[in-house]
Write an enzyme that holds these catalytic residues in place. Structure first.
Site, mmCIF file in Angstrom:
data_model
loop_
_atom_site.group_PDB
_atom_site.id
_atom_site.type_symbol
_atom_site.label_atom_id
_atom_site.label_comp_id
_atom_site.label_asym_id
_atom_site.label_seq_id
_atom_site.Cartn_x
_atom_site.Cartn_y
_atom_site.Cartn_z
ATOM 1 N N HIS A 126 0.766 -1.045 -0.076
ATOM 2 C CA HIS A 126 0.032 0.037 0.033
ATOM 3 C C HIS A 126 0.919 1.204 -0.168
ATOM 4 O O HIS A 126 1.039 1.971 0.913
ATOM 5 C CB HIS A 126 -0.983 -0.024 1.334
ATOM 6 C CG HIS A 126 -2.570 0.133 0.796
ATOM 7 N ND1 HIS A 126 -3.186 -0.913 0.415
ATOM 8 C CD2 HIS A 126 -3.039 1.193 1.311
ATOM 9 C CE1 HIS A 126 -4.348 -0.462 0.170
ATOM 10 N NE2 HIS A 126 -4.477 0.746 0.723
ATOM 11 N N ASN B 243 -4.241 2.777 -4.569
ATOM 12 C CA ASN B 243 -3.058 1.505 -4.555
ATOM 13 C C ASN B 243 -3.946 0.526 -5.262
ATOM 14 O O ASN B 243 -3.522 -0.461 -5.848
ATOM 15 C CB ASN B 243 -2.922 1.389 -2.964
ATOM 16 C CG ASN B 243 -2.213 2.180 -2.421
ATOM 17 O OD1 ASN B 243 -0.883 2.315 -2.679
ATOM 18 N ND2 ASN B 243 -2.503 2.931 -1.561
ATOM 19 N N GLY B 244 -5.383 0.414 -5.222
ATOM 20 C CA GLY B 244 -6.247 -0.606 -5.597
ATOM 21 C C GLY B 244 -6.044 -0.466 -7.161
ATOM 22 O O GLY B 244 -5.987 -1.606 -8.099
ATOM 23 N N ARG B 245 -6.423 0.568 -7.821
ATOM 24 C CA ARG B 245 -6.237 0.743 -9.239
ATOM 25 C C ARG B 245 -4.832 0.516 -9.724
ATOM 26 O O ARG B 245 -4.802 -0.285 -10.888
ATOM 27 C CB ARG B 245 -6.606 2.271 -9.650
ATOM 28 C CG ARG B 245 -8.174 2.461 -9.516
ATOM 29 C CD ARG B 245 -8.542 4.054 -9.643
ATOM 30 N NE ARG B 245 -8.294 4.616 -8.333
ATOM 31 C CZ ARG B 245 -8.724 5.820 -8.181
ATOM 32 N NH1 ARG B 245 -9.328 6.477 -8.914
ATOM 33 N NH2 ARG B 245 -8.553 6.122 -6.819
ATOM 34 N N ILE B 246 -3.854 0.916 -9.070
ATOM 35 C CA ILE B 246 -2.511 0.678 -9.453
ATOM 36 C C ILE B 246 -2.194 -0.892 -9.390
ATOM 37 O O ILE B 246 -1.508 -1.455 -10.285
ATOM 38 C CB ILE B 246 -1.286 1.436 -8.691
ATOM 39 C CG1 ILE B 246 -1.704 2.913 -9.169
ATOM 40 C CG2 ILE B 246 -0.009 1.099 -9.127
ATOM 41 C CD1 ILE B 246 -0.876 3.995 -8.390
ATOM 42 N N ALA B 247 -2.521 -1.361 -8.300
ATOM 43 C CA ALA B 247 -2.486 -3.146 -8.165
ATOM 44 C C ALA B 247 -3.027 -3.843 -9.547
ATOM 45 O O ALA B 247 -2.304 -4.599 -9.977
ATOM 46 C CB ALA B 247 -3.044 -3.240 -6.956
ATOM 47 N N TYR C 269 -13.844 -10.765 -3.349
ATOM 48 C CA TYR C 269 -12.458 -10.084 -3.544
ATOM 49 C C TYR C 269 -12.130 -9.555 -2.154
ATOM 50 O O TYR C 269 -10.913 -9.777 -1.990
ATOM 51 C CB TYR C 269 -12.698 -9.079 -4.747
ATOM 52 C CG TYR C 269 -11.367 -8.030 -4.839
ATOM 53 C CD1 TYR C 269 -10.038 -8.633 -5.104
ATOM 54 C CD2 TYR C 269 -11.361 -6.813 -4.547
ATOM 55 C CE1 TYR C 269 -8.894 -7.927 -5.293
ATOM 56 C CE2 TYR C 269 -10.307 -6.137 -4.530
ATOM 57 C CZ TYR C 269 -9.101 -6.663 -5.019
ATOM 58 O OH TYR C 269 -7.977 -5.827 -5.136
ATOM 59 N N TYR C 270 -12.990 -8.613 -1.699
ATOM 60 C CA TYR C 270 -12.253 -8.150 -0.527
ATOM 61 C C TYR C 270 -12.270 -8.957 0.614
ATOM 62 O O TYR C 270 -11.250 -8.739 1.597
ATOM 63 C CB TYR C 270 -13.222 -6.649 -0.065
ATOM 64 C CG TYR C 270 -13.192 -5.702 -0.703
ATOM 65 C CD1 TYR C 270 -11.693 -5.132 -0.988
ATOM 66 C CD2 TYR C 270 -13.939 -5.032 -1.534
ATOM 67 C CE1 TYR C 270 -11.470 -3.818 -1.898
ATOM 68 C CE2 TYR C 270 -13.966 -3.831 -2.376
ATOM 69 C CZ TYR C 270 -12.537 -3.353 -2.571
ATOM 70 O OH TYR C 270 -12.328 -2.234 -3.399
#
Length: 365
Positions: free
Chosen positions: A205, A211-215, A247-248
Site C-alpha cells: 500500500h 493503490n487498488g487501481r495501480i495494483a 474479492y475484499y
C-alpha cells in the site's frame, strides 16, 4: 498478525497440487480466446479491444467508488489507439488519467516496472493533487503523517480495521524488493506471478490513495506478459467489480494470514477464468454490431441516428426513450421522434414492452 509481519515475508508460498488444475484450465482458456480473437479481421479485433479496455477502465474506477462516463472513456481510448469511431466528445482529466495508466500498463508491458513509472501512474490518477476534497502526496511514497495506513469501514467511532499496511519508513525498502522481483525472469508460471504481484503491491500500500487501481494495472501488465500480447480481450477489473465482496473478503483473509497464499491464488485463478469466459459476451456484441452495420450501412441515415444506434450497440445502460435520444443526439424532442419513427419503419428499431411514459425502443441487431 498481518502477512507482512510474518517472518517469511515477502516470500509467498502455495500448494502446487491445489492450483495445478485451475491454472491449466486458465492457460487453456487464455490460448483459446486469443486464437478466436486473432481469427477475426483487424476491424473487429480493434472493436473487441476497445470494448474490453473501456470496460476495464470503467470498472477498475467503479471498484473504488468513482463513476466514469463510459462514452468519454471509449472516446479517450479510441483517440489514443488510433481507432476511428466518428466524432470524439471531449473527456475529463480524471478519465484521461486512468486511460493513460491502463494503456501504459498493457501496451508497454515489456518495459520494466520502476518507481518512476509508478510515480507517473499515480500522478496521472491524481492530476489535481487531490483525492476528492483531500490534498494528498502525488507521485511519492506515503509518509503516514496523519497516522498508520489502514483500510477501514464503518461509521466514525465504530470503525472496523480490515488491514494495516507496513509503516511508511519500510515502504521504500519494501518497494525495492517488489520491483526487483517483478522485473526478474519468472521462476513460476506468469499468471501465478500476476496473482502474487497484485497481492504484494496492495499489501505494501505504498501510496496515500489509488493503490487498488495501480495494483490492478500491475496485474494487467503481468497478464499481458503471460500472453506476450498488448491486446486485451477480457477484463479482470470488470470481473473483480462483479465479485467485489468476495474479492475484499479473500484479500482480508489472506492479509491476516501467513505467507502460504494458496487460497488467494486459487481465488485469483477462478476469477480470471470467469473473466475470460465473460469475453464471449464482448465477442458476440462485436460480431452483432458488425452484422448490424452490414445490413444498415447502405441506408440513408443521419449522423444523429448513427450516433445513437452506436450507443445502443455499445451496451447502453437503461432504456432508450425519446427524451434520452434527444439528449444524446443534441436535438429537439420533435426531431428525436422523427428519427425514431424512421428507424422503426426501416426495421432497425422496435418498441419495447410497455407504453405511455414507459415507451422505450430497442435495437434489432
Amino acid at each position: 498478525m498481518y502477512i507482512w509481519e510474518d517472518a517469511g515475508w515477502p516470500n509467498q508460498t502455495w500448494q502446487d497440487v491445489i492450483i495445478a488444475t485451475p491454472l491449466a484450465a486458465v492457460r487453456h482458456d487464455q490460448g483459446r480466446l486469443i486464437g478466436r480473437m486473432e481469427a477475426l479481421g483487424l476491424k473487429l479485433r480493434e472493436e473487441a479491444v476497445l470494448q474490453t479496455l473501456t470496460q476495464d477502465v470503467v470498472k477498475t474506477s467503479a471498484i473504488e467508488g468513482e463513476q466514469l462516463d463510459a462514452t468519454q472513456v471509449r472516446s479517450s481510448l479510441a483517440r489514443r489507439l488510433g481507432i476511428d469511431i466518428g466524432a470524439l466528445p471531449p473527456t475529463d482529466r480524471n478519465v484521461e488519467g486512468i486511460v493513460e495508466v491502463m494503456l501504459d500498463a498493457t501496451r508497454n508491458y515489456q518495459e520494466p516496472l520502476t518507481a518512476e513509472r509508478l510515480f507517473a501512474w499515480h500522478a496521472a490518477l491524481f492530476a489535481t493533487g487531490r483525492s476528492g476534497m483531500t490534498r494528498i502526496r502525488v507521485g511519492e511514497w506515503r509518509v503516514d503523517s496523519t497516522g498508520p495506513m489502514q483500510v477501514v469501514s464503518g461509521l466514525f467511532g465504530r470503525e472496523r480495521v480490515h488491514f494495516a499496511a507496513p509503516p511508511a519508513k519500510q515502504v521504500a525498502a519494501e518497494m525495492d524488493a517488489f520491483l526487483t522481483w517483478f522485473n526478474s525472469p519468472p521462476t513460476t508460471d506468469p499468471v501465478i506471478k500476476a496473482a502474487q504481484a497484485h497481492l504484494w503491491f496492495v499489501t505494501i500500500h505504498p501510496f496515500e490513495d489509488g493503490n487498488g487501481r495501480i495494483a490492478r494495472a500491475i496485474a494487467d501488465l503481468a497478464l499481458a506478459r503471460s500472453e506476450n500480447s498488448p491486446q486485451r480481450f477480457y477484463s479482470m477489473s470488470a470481473q473483480i467489480r462483479a465479485e467485489r465482496t468476495a474479492y475484499y473478503d479473500q484479500l482480508e483473509r489472506t492479509q491476516k494470514g501467513a505467507t502460504d497464499v494458496t487460497a488467494w491464488i486459487l481465488w485469483f485463478l477462478e476469477c480470471l477464468g470467469r473473466a475470460i469466459h465473460g469475453a464471449d459476451g464482448v465477442l458476440a456484441a462485436v460480431i452483432a454490431k458488425a452484422r448490424f452495420w452490414e445490413r444498415a450501412g447502405a441506408l440513408a441515415l443521419s449522423e444523429r441516428q448513427i450516433k445513437v444506434l452506436n450507443r445502443l450497440l455499445d451496451g447502453f445502460e437503461g432504456k432508450m426513450t425519446s427524451s434520452k435520444w434527444a439528449v444524446i443526439a443534441k436535438c429537439s424532442q420533435d426531431t428525436a421522434n422523427r428519427d425514431i419513427a424512421a428507424l422503426l419503419d426501416l426495421g432497425l428499431l422496435r418498441k419495447g414492452d410497455g407504453g405511455g411514459r414507459s415507451t422505450h425502443y430497442e435495437i434489432i441487431a
